[in-house]
Design an enzyme around this catalytic site. Structure first.
Site, PDB file in Angstrom:
ATOM      1  N   THR A 195       0.852  -1.196   0.000  1.00 13.34           N
ATOM      2  CA  THR A 195       0.000   0.000   0.000  1.00 13.34           C
ATOM      3  C   THR A 195       0.882   1.239   0.000  1.00 13.34           C
ATOM      4  OG1 THR A 195      -1.893  -1.092   1.005  1.00 13.34           O
ATOM      5  CG2 THR A 195      -1.669   1.271   1.440  1.00 13.34           C
TER       6      THR A 195
ATOM      7  N   HIS B  42      -7.153 -10.946  -1.237  1.00 16.35           N
ATOM      8  CA  HIS B  42      -6.561 -10.568   0.066  1.00 16.35           C
ATOM      9  C   HIS B  42      -7.369 -11.220   1.186  1.00 16.35           C
ATOM     10  CE1 HIS B  42      -4.402  -8.542   3.096  1.00 16.35           C
ATOM     11  NE2 HIS B  42      -4.329  -7.328   2.588  1.00 16.35           N
TER      12      HIS B  42
ATOM     13  N   ASN C 177      -4.402  -9.981   7.150  1.00 20.05           N
ATOM     14  CA  ASN C 177      -4.236  -8.676   7.789  1.00 20.05           C
ATOM     15  C   ASN C 177      -5.500  -8.050   8.374  1.00 20.05           C
ATOM     16  OD1 ASN C 177      -1.562  -8.918   7.356  1.00 20.05           O
ATOM     17  ND2 ASN C 177      -1.486  -7.612   5.533  1.00 20.05           N
TER      18      ASN C 177
ATOM     19  N   TYR D  30      -8.555  -7.838   7.301  1.00 22.98           N
ATOM     20  CA  TYR D  30      -9.563  -7.218   6.429  1.00 22.98           C
ATOM     21  C   TYR D  30     -10.759  -8.169   6.281  1.00 22.98           C
ATOM     22  CZ  TYR D  30      -5.889  -3.835   5.854  1.00 22.98           C
ATOM     23  OH  TYR D  30      -4.934  -2.893   6.122  1.00 22.98           O
TER      24      TYR D  30
ATOM     25  N   ASN E 149      -4.451  -5.715  12.641  1.00 23.11           N
ATOM     26  CA  ASN E 149      -5.793  -5.138  12.640  1.00 23.11           C
ATOM     27  C   ASN E 149      -6.759  -5.878  13.565  1.00 23.11           C
ATOM     28  OD1 ASN E 149      -5.568  -2.773  11.026  1.00 23.11           O
ATOM     29  ND2 ASN E 149      -5.348  -4.068   9.211  1.00 23.11           N
TER      30      ASN E 149
HETATM   31  C1  8OZ Z   1      -0.280  -0.794   5.151  1.00 21.43           C
HETATM   32  C2  8OZ Z   1      -1.095   0.307   5.211  1.00 21.43           C
HETATM   33  C3  8OZ Z   1      -2.404   0.203   4.785  1.00 21.43           C
HETATM   34  C4  8OZ Z   1      -2.882  -0.999   4.316  1.00 21.43           C
HETATM   35  C5  8OZ Z   1      -2.204  -4.683   4.401  1.00 21.43           C
HETATM   36  C6  8OZ Z   1      -3.372  -3.458   2.701  1.00 21.43           C
HETATM   37  O1  8OZ Z   1      -1.636  -4.677   5.499  1.00 21.43           O
HETATM   38  C7  8OZ Z   1      -2.573  -3.410   3.747  1.00 21.43           C
HETATM   39  C8  8OZ Z   1      -2.052  -2.113   4.268  1.00 21.43           C
HETATM   40  C9  8OZ Z   1      -0.745  -1.994   4.691  1.00 21.43           C
HETATM   41  O2  8OZ Z   1      -2.501  -5.750   3.844  1.00 21.43           O
END
Ligand code: 8OZ
Length: 363
Positions: A26, A176, A179, A181, A236
């Protein structure tokens, strides 16, 4: 002797020239409002065309899938046209590029959602996590739980994005699933308290993943599709009491769908290489496709890992920021540039397209 890391590898009918992949990174440089990659992105990715496979920065499948300022999308015709210029630029340099398909789920803020709505997630539980809204870091908003009936619409968004990635000329796509999400939020107990068929048992928590893989492979040949997982990462604010059971099933789903590759974050995202190699090896038994290992690898470890057969390819993230010609540098065992953290996220050409190749440095 050529180390195996620098030898070709097949992804279905696609032959990639080496096993040094570029991780999704990112960089927050897309245009405001319409979330488009532009000339700088063409240059940035083309400079890195020496990678065996470039995996793009995480790219949102829908407006609702967005959670950070200046991240690109793949849901509009303008985005397809803009990404086509990126893939063309990479292909002109002989490179290969996959798009990472992303939905942030609850890692968002109402200010970045369509009509200021609440972000969506498996359950209405806020993450103890921050995001970046273009002005600063803000606490992520409390999400609302997706209705069971809405999952169909969500899958249509994935299908549309997969179709768009194809139209934009990508060679492959990566889902994805890491992380913290959306997909990871469904996978893990800490963020998924659903009582319908998408929550509870491991089978139920992996159902969304399975269905996303199904729609994406209805558009793409399965060997051109991969998934990124971080089995032991708590990025996260996600956790699970039994990651081995959960990710054995997740890898098996990828295996049964005949996917081309898994891109595994070993250890904690962006953190130290604290990966438990035994557990990772145990999980890997469930997937026979290309195994891409990621996280904190250096040259020696990457060579060793691929030589031993414990990974088929290595995805490098941070080293690719400061070294557009990373593959050449690794092959020659040449020194690497450090990248400047201040310019990792947001901004323009500085810290993005202005890192020199070895040849430029020596000129
Ligand atoms: C860093 C900052 C924002 C998003 C990830 C898409 O960790 C990200 C991400 C990384 O997978």
């Amino acid at each position: 002797m050529t180390e195996k890391l620098f030898t070709p590898i097949d992804l279905g009918d696609l032959t990639l020239p080496n096993r040094v992949f570029m991780s999704p990174l990112t960089r927050n440089r897309a245009t405001d409002g319409d979330n488009l990659p532009h000339e700088l992105h063409q240059e940035y990715y083309a400079q890195r065309a020496g990678a065996g496979l470039i995996i793009t920065e995480a790219t949102q499948i829908s407006p609702e899938g967005k959670g950070y300022a200046w991240t690109p999308g793949i849901h509009s015709d303008a985005q397809v046209a803009a990404w086509k210029k990126v893939t063309d630029a990479v292909h002109r340099k002989g490179g290969h590029i996959a798009m990472q398909l992303w939905h942030v789920g609850r890692i968002s803020h109402t200010s970045m959602q369509p009509d200021g709505q609440d972000p969506v997630a498996p359950s209405a539980i806020a993450a103890n996590a921050k995001t970046y809204d273009g002005k600063g870091f803000v606490e992520t908003s409390k999400p609302r739980a997706l209705e069971t009936e809405e999952i169909l619409r969500l899958l249509q968004d994935y299908r549309k994005a997969a179709e768009n990635a194809k139209k934009a000329g990508f060679d492959a796509v990566e889902i994805h699933g890491a992380n913290g999400y959306l997909i990871d939020q469904f996978l893990r107990e800490s963020s998924n308290r659903r009582t319908d068929q998408y929550g509870g048992s491991v089978e139920n928590r992996t159902r969304l993943l399975k269905e996303v893989i199904e729609v994406v492979t209805s558009v793409w040949e399965p060997k051109r599709v991969g998934v990124r997982f971080g089995p032991f990462s708590n990025a996260n604010d996600v956790s699970d009491s039994d990651p081995m059971a959960l990710f054995s099933k997740a890898y098996s789903i990828a295996e049964e769908a005949g996917l081309g590759f898994l891109d595994i974050i070993e250890g904690q995202t962006g953190g130290p290489r604290d990966a438990d190699d035994e557990k990772l090896a145990e999980l890997r038994k469930h997937f026979t496709g290309v195994y891409v290992a990621n996280n904190g690898f250096d040259r020696a470890l990457a060579i060793k890992r691929v030589e031993s057969g414990k990974a088929d390819a290595i995805a490098f993230g941070r080293p690719f920021i400061g070294n557009p010609d990373l593959v050449t540098r690794l092959e020659k065992n040449a020194p690497l540039n450090e990248s400047n953290k201040e310019t990792w996220y947001g901004g323009g050409a500085e810290g993005y397209t202005d890192y020199p190749t070895l040849e430029e440095e020596r000129a």
